[in-house]
Each structure stands twice: as C-alpha cells, then as structure tokens.
Scaffold this motif. Structure first.
Motif, PDB file in Angstrom:
ATOM      1  N   ASP A  45      -6.978  15.921   5.131  1.00 48.91           N
ATOM      2  CA  ASP A  45      -5.803  15.034   4.852  1.00 48.91           C
ATOM      3  C   ASP A  45      -4.583  15.958   4.313  1.00 48.91           C
ATOM      4  OD1 ASP A  45      -7.235  12.553   5.408  1.00 48.91           O
ATOM      5  OD2 ASP A  45      -8.063  12.832   3.327  1.00 48.91           O
ATOM      6  N   GLU A  46      -4.684  17.003   3.368  1.00 51.37           N
ATOM      7  CA  GLU A  46      -3.749  17.653   3.137  1.00 51.37           C
ATOM      8  C   GLU A  46      -3.831  19.235   2.882  1.00 51.37           C
ATOM      9  OE1 GLU A  46      -0.521  17.939  -0.659  1.00 51.37           O
ATOM     10  OE2 GLU A  46      -2.029  16.411  -0.628  1.00 51.37           O
ATOM     11  N   ILE A  47      -3.014  20.076   3.801  1.00 45.26           N
ATOM     12  CA  ILE A  47      -3.104  21.182   4.093  1.00 45.26           C
ATOM     13  C   ILE A  47      -2.002  22.046   3.400  1.00 45.26           C
ATOM     14  CG2 ILE A  47      -3.632  23.250   5.688  1.00 45.26           C
ATOM     15  CD1 ILE A  47      -4.099  20.613   7.540  1.00 45.26           C
ATOM     16  N   VAL A  48      -2.233  23.060   2.578  1.00 48.87           N
ATOM     17  CA  VAL A  48      -1.094  23.753   2.057  1.00 48.87           C
ATOM     18  C   VAL A  48      -0.986  25.106   2.714  1.00 48.87           C
ATOM     19  CG1 VAL A  48       0.205  24.717   0.165  1.00 48.87           C
ATOM     20  CG2 VAL A  48      -0.727  22.544   0.117  1.00 48.87           C
ATOM     21  N   LEU A  49      -0.038  25.670   3.379  1.00 45.88           N
ATOM     22  CA  LEU A  49      -0.068  26.894   3.989  1.00 45.88           C
ATOM     23  C   LEU A  49       0.854  27.746   3.207  1.00 45.88           C
ATOM     24  CD1 LEU A  49      -0.901  28.873   6.263  1.00 45.88           C
ATOM     25  CD2 LEU A  49       0.921  27.809   7.517  1.00 45.88           C
ATOM     26  N   ILE A  50       0.378  28.857   2.658  1.00 41.74           N
ATOM     27  CA  ILE A  50       1.260  29.947   1.970  1.00 41.74           C
ATOM     28  C   ILE A  50       1.507  31.079   2.824  1.00 41.74           C
ATOM     29  CG2 ILE A  50       1.394  31.134  -0.101  1.00 41.74           C
ATOM     30  CD1 ILE A  50      -0.670  29.181  -1.364  1.00 41.74           C
ATOM     31  N   VAL A  51       2.832  31.271   3.381  1.00 46.10           N
ATOM     32  CA  VAL A  51       3.023  32.390   4.027  1.00 46.10           C
ATOM     33  C   VAL A  51       3.741  33.448   3.310  1.00 46.10           C
ATOM     34  CG1 VAL A  51       2.644  31.486   6.116  1.00 46.10           C
ATOM     35  CG2 VAL A  51       4.816  31.249   4.913  1.00 46.10           C
ATOM     36  N   THR A  52       3.851  34.768   3.550  1.00 43.53           N
ATOM     37  CA  THR A  52       4.799  35.870   3.089  1.00 43.53           C
ATOM     38  C   THR A  52       5.622  36.270   4.160  1.00 43.53           C
ATOM     39  OG1 THR A  52       3.307  37.475   3.387  1.00 43.53           O
ATOM     40  CG2 THR A  52       3.055  36.209   1.100  1.00 43.53           C
ATOM     41  N   ALA A  53       6.794  37.051   3.644  1.00 46.00           N
ATOM     42  CA  ALA A  53       7.565  37.674   4.798  1.00 46.00           C
ATOM     43  C   ALA A  53       6.662  38.904   5.179  1.00 46.00           C
ATOM     44  CB  ALA A  53       9.161  37.772   4.079  1.00 46.00           C
TER      45      ALA A  53
ATOM     46  N   TRP B  16       4.375  26.703   1.967  1.00 43.33           N
ATOM     47  CA  TRP B  16       5.069  27.557   1.100  1.00 43.33           C
ATOM     48  C   TRP B  16       5.369  28.962   1.524  1.00 43.33           C
ATOM     49  CZ3 TRP B  16       1.465  26.526  -3.712  1.00 43.33           C
ATOM     50  CH2 TRP B  16       1.575  25.019  -4.058  1.00 43.33           C
ATOM     51  N   ILE B  17       6.686  29.362   1.191  1.00 40.78           N
ATOM     52  CA  ILE B  17       6.877  30.818   1.467  1.00 40.78           C
ATOM     53  C   ILE B  17       7.235  31.613   0.231  1.00 40.78           C
ATOM     54  CG2 ILE B  17       8.875  32.087   2.489  1.00 40.78           C
ATOM     55  CD1 ILE B  17       9.755  29.525   4.184  1.00 40.78           C
ATOM     56  N   VAL B  18       6.458  32.679  -0.023  1.00 40.51           N
ATOM     57  CA  VAL B  18       6.625  33.495  -1.085  1.00 40.51           C
ATOM     58  C   VAL B  18       6.877  34.883  -0.714  1.00 40.51           C
ATOM     59  CG1 VAL B  18       5.103  34.664  -2.849  1.00 40.51           C
ATOM     60  CG2 VAL B  18       4.345  32.332  -1.935  1.00 40.51           C
ATOM     61  N   ALA B  19       7.905  35.434  -1.472  1.00 45.43           N
ATOM     62  CA  ALA B  19       8.464  36.764  -1.343  1.00 45.43           C
ATOM     63  C   ALA B  19       8.997  37.195  -2.635  1.00 45.43           C
ATOM     64  CB  ALA B  19       9.359  36.930   0.070  1.00 45.43           C
ATOM     65  N   SER B  20       9.330  38.501  -2.691  1.00 47.47           N
ATOM     66  CA  SER B  20       9.997  38.846  -3.941  1.00 47.47           C
ATOM     67  C   SER B  20      11.603  38.760  -3.764  1.00 47.47           C
ATOM     68  CB  SER B  20       9.832  40.536  -4.138  1.00 47.47           C
ATOM     69  OG  SER B  20      10.228  41.239  -3.261  1.00 47.47           O
ATOM     70  N   ALA B  21      12.368  38.580  -4.814  1.00 49.05           N
ATOM     71  CA  ALA B  21      13.864  38.340  -4.574  1.00 49.05           C
ATOM     72  C   ALA B  21      14.413  39.810  -3.877  1.00 49.05           C
ATOM     73  CB  ALA B  21      14.281  38.150  -5.949  1.00 49.05           C
TER      74      ALA B  21
ATOM     75  N   GLY C 100      16.401  26.736   8.933  1.00 50.61           N
ATOM     76  CA  GLY C 100      17.059  25.911   7.850  1.00 50.61           C
ATOM     77  C   GLY C 100      17.137  26.521   6.667  1.00 50.61           C
ATOM     78  N   TYR C 101      17.616  25.974   5.702  1.00 46.53           N
ATOM     79  CA  TYR C 101      17.497  26.321   4.292  1.00 46.53           C
ATOM     80  C   TYR C 101      16.044  25.789   3.483  1.00 46.53           C
ATOM     81  CZ  TYR C 101      22.100  28.221   4.889  1.00 46.53           C
ATOM     82  OH  TYR C 101      23.145  28.783   5.236  1.00 46.53           O
ATOM     83  N   ARG C 102      15.369  27.166   3.259  1.00 46.43           N
ATOM     84  CA  ARG C 102      13.831  26.659   2.596  1.00 46.43           C
ATOM     85  C   ARG C 102      13.997  27.292   1.121  1.00 46.43           C
ATOM     86  NH1 ARG C 102      10.145  24.842   6.591  1.00 46.43           N
ATOM     87  NH2 ARG C 102       9.119  24.622   4.397  1.00 46.43           N
ATOM     88  N   LYS C 103      13.240  26.620   0.421  1.00 47.72           N
ATOM     89  CA  LYS C 103      12.811  27.079  -0.939  1.00 47.72           C
ATOM     90  C   LYS C 103      11.835  28.451  -0.807  1.00 47.72           C
ATOM     91  CE  LYS C 103      13.417  22.983  -3.523  1.00 47.72           C
ATOM     92  NZ  LYS C 103      12.675  21.893  -4.153  1.00 47.72           N
ATOM     93  N   VAL C 104      12.100  29.411  -1.441  1.00 52.38           N
ATOM     94  CA  VAL C 104      11.137  30.444  -1.545  1.00 52.38           C
ATOM     95  C   VAL C 104      10.717  30.847  -2.895  1.00 52.38           C
ATOM     96  CG1 VAL C 104      10.942  33.094  -0.816  1.00 52.38           C
ATOM     97  CG2 VAL C 104      12.228  31.480   0.728  1.00 52.38           C
ATOM     98  N   ILE C 105       9.442  30.882  -3.064  1.00 54.10           N
ATOM     99  CA  ILE C 105       8.846  31.276  -4.294  1.00 54.10           C
ATOM    100  C   ILE C 105       9.075  32.774  -4.737  1.00 54.10           C
ATOM    101  CG2 ILE C 105       6.683  31.244  -5.870  1.00 54.10           C
ATOM    102  CD1 ILE C 105       5.686  28.764  -4.028  1.00 54.10           C
TER     103      ILE C 105
END
Length: 106
Positions: free
Chosen positions: A20-28, A57-62, A88-93
């Motif tokens: 039903d719900e999948i969260v995908l976490i990717v890094t650069a 979800w996108i995760v990367a260091s600043a 486009g513009y995306r939020k990055v953790i």
C-alpha cells in the motif's frame, strides 16, 4: 529487519508491487550528485513509478549539495518522461530535523 539483500530489479518489484505504501530513501551518488541512474540500476522506472512523490526521500549532507555544480542533484532513469516528473525542486534531508530545497535536474 532486513527483508532483501542485494536484490535485483525483479526481486524488488515483486516485493513492493502489492504494498500500500512504500517509502524510498535515496542518497546522492558520486561527485555529480546522481540520485537515480548511476549505481542503482535496480531502481528501474517501473519501481520508481510505484513510489508516491512525497514518499521519495532524498538524503545528503549540506556540504555534498553545496559542492555540486549549480547545487543541483541529477536524475537519469533512462525514461525521459519519468525524469521530467522527478525533476524540479525537492526537499533534501541534510541533518537531524534539517531540510533544504534543492533543484533536481535531468
């Protein structure tokens, strides 16, 4: 709990296709900031399309983001339409309760 280890594209697809719900976490990946298309070929367009936009979800260091050309991440799924959808513009953790908005290009 580990559910799949070093899974192929087919194994990933079979595992998530009926969820039903999948969260995908990717890094650069690498110095160019690819989030899809380099080093994660098992995340195919058919798999990515199963993920709701807010559950990617996108995760990367600043520092990583600010070290990229144009401070932009890159997507290259081999599917031009999907690339346009992700771009486009995306939020990055970037840290604990810290997010920045970053451009994603194709």
């Amino acid at each position: 709990k580990m559910v799949l280890l070093d899974a192929s594209e087919n194994e990933l697809y079979d595992f998530i296709k009926d969820k039903d719900e999948i969260v995908l976490i990717v890094t650069a990946i690498g110095g160019q900031g690819h989030i899809f298309g380099r080093g994660n070929q098992q995340l195919s367009p058919r798999i990515i399309r199963l993920i709701e936009r807010d559950n990617l979800w996108i995760v990367a260091s600043a520092n990583k983001i600010y070290g990229l050309e144009n401070n932009a991440l890159v997507v290259d799924t081999s599917d031009p339409e999907l690339d346009k959808e992700i771009a486009g513009y995306r939020k990055v953790i970037v840290g604990w309760q810290e997010r920045i908005v970053c451009k994603v290009e194709f």
